[in-house]
Design a protein around this motif. Structure first.
Motif, PDB file in Angstrom:
ATOM      1  N   LYS A  69      67.961  -3.691  20.066  1.00  0.00           N
ATOM      2  CA  LYS A  69      67.921  -4.778  19.086  1.00  0.00           C
ATOM      3  C   LYS A  69      67.884  -6.166  19.713  1.00  0.00           C
ATOM      4  N   GLU A  70      68.597  -6.367  20.823  1.00  0.00           N
ATOM      5  CA  GLU A  70      68.752  -7.712  21.366  1.00  0.00           C
ATOM      6  C   GLU A  70      67.738  -7.999  22.476  1.00  0.00           C
ATOM      7  N   PRO A  71      67.208  -9.243  22.533  1.00  0.00           N
ATOM      8  CA  PRO A  71      66.235  -9.625  23.570  1.00  0.00           C
ATOM      9  C   PRO A  71      66.931  -9.950  24.895  1.00  0.00           C
ATOM     10  N   LEU A  72      67.528  -8.934  25.494  1.00  0.00           N
ATOM     11  CA  LEU A  72      68.299  -9.083  26.728  1.00  0.00           C
ATOM     12  C   LEU A  72      67.790  -8.091  27.765  1.00  0.00           C
ATOM     13  N   SER A  73      68.350  -8.177  28.970  1.00  0.00           N
ATOM     14  CA  SER A  73      68.102  -7.136  29.958  1.00  0.00           C
ATOM     15  C   SER A  73      68.414  -5.784  29.330  1.00  0.00           C
ATOM     16  N   PRO A  74      67.609  -4.750  29.597  1.00  0.00           N
ATOM     17  CA  PRO A  74      67.824  -3.464  28.924  1.00  0.00           C
ATOM     18  C   PRO A  74      69.244  -2.924  29.028  1.00  0.00           C
TER      19      PRO A  74
END
Length: 212
Positions: A69-74
């Motif tokens: 869901k979040e646009p972060l490092s996997p």
């Protein structure tokens, strides 16, 4: 099918233009597309972006192994979603077509507390097309990416430059690494299917695949 008809698109960092390059290569080969891990932008994913940019009727788009869901490092996005990414769960889709695999971020991005993206790349056995973009520090980032692949005996098909051209930078990278330039994608005001088709006609990928 030779495994070299299937390959990975890796960038020297984030926001390098891997998705546009992937669309160009998918169109050039009428290949299938797969992004194993999507972090964020689930309603407008990279898979959907490539799908919109492709004109040929052959390419298929395979579902991601992980949709976070979040646009972060996997590894961080997975932790927020309460899951742990398992390399064994990231299996290449079954297809008789050529396949373009787009990574999330750069090669050294963590997938979990133990494994990096490059660990999965090595495990896959697929060769890499490296996408570079000219900016201050890009020589360093490109050479480090090449060195990381070579230290793990990951085949490199060549480099594709995206964005404004800097001849001194590109010439040094190509001469130092000995890698082929597979093409250049310029700075475009808008990326459309017509733009993708134009660049697809100019990339020099078939020879690299034949000699890999």
């Amino acid at each position: 099918m030779s495994k070299f008809n299937q390959f990975i698109v890796a960038g020297i960092g984030t926001e390098i233009g891997k998705t546009v390059v992937s669309a160009v290569l998918v169109e050039a080969l009428q290949a299938d597309y797969w992004k194993p891990v999507q972090s964020g932008a689930l309603e407008d994913s990279d898979t959907e972006t490539v799908r919109r940019l492709i004109s040929n009727p052959v390419s298929r788009f395979h579902p991601e192994a992980y949709r976070l869901k979040e646009p972060l490092s996997p590894h961080a996005a997975a932790a927020i979603d309460g899951i742990t990414i398992d390399l064994a769960a990231i299996q290449l889709p079954q297809t008789n077509n050529a396949l373009v695999v787009e990574l999330a971020g750069g090669l050294m991005v963590p997938l979990n507390d133990r494994d990096l993206t490059i660990d999965w790349v090595q495990q896959s056995g697929l060769p890499v097309v490296l996408v570079s973009r000219n900016y201050l520090g890009s020589i360093n980032h490109t050479l480090l990416s090449v060195e990381a692949c070579r230290s793990r005996h990951i085949p490199l098909l060549g480099i594709l430059f995206n964005g404004p051209t800097t001849p001194a930078t590109e010439t040094f990278i190509l001469n130092y690494t000995g890698l082929a330039c597979l093409g250049r994608i310029g700075q475009e005001e808008e990326i459309t299917p017509d733009v993708i088709r134009r660049y697809a006609a100019s990339v020099r990928l078939n020879q690299a695949l034949e000699t890999a």
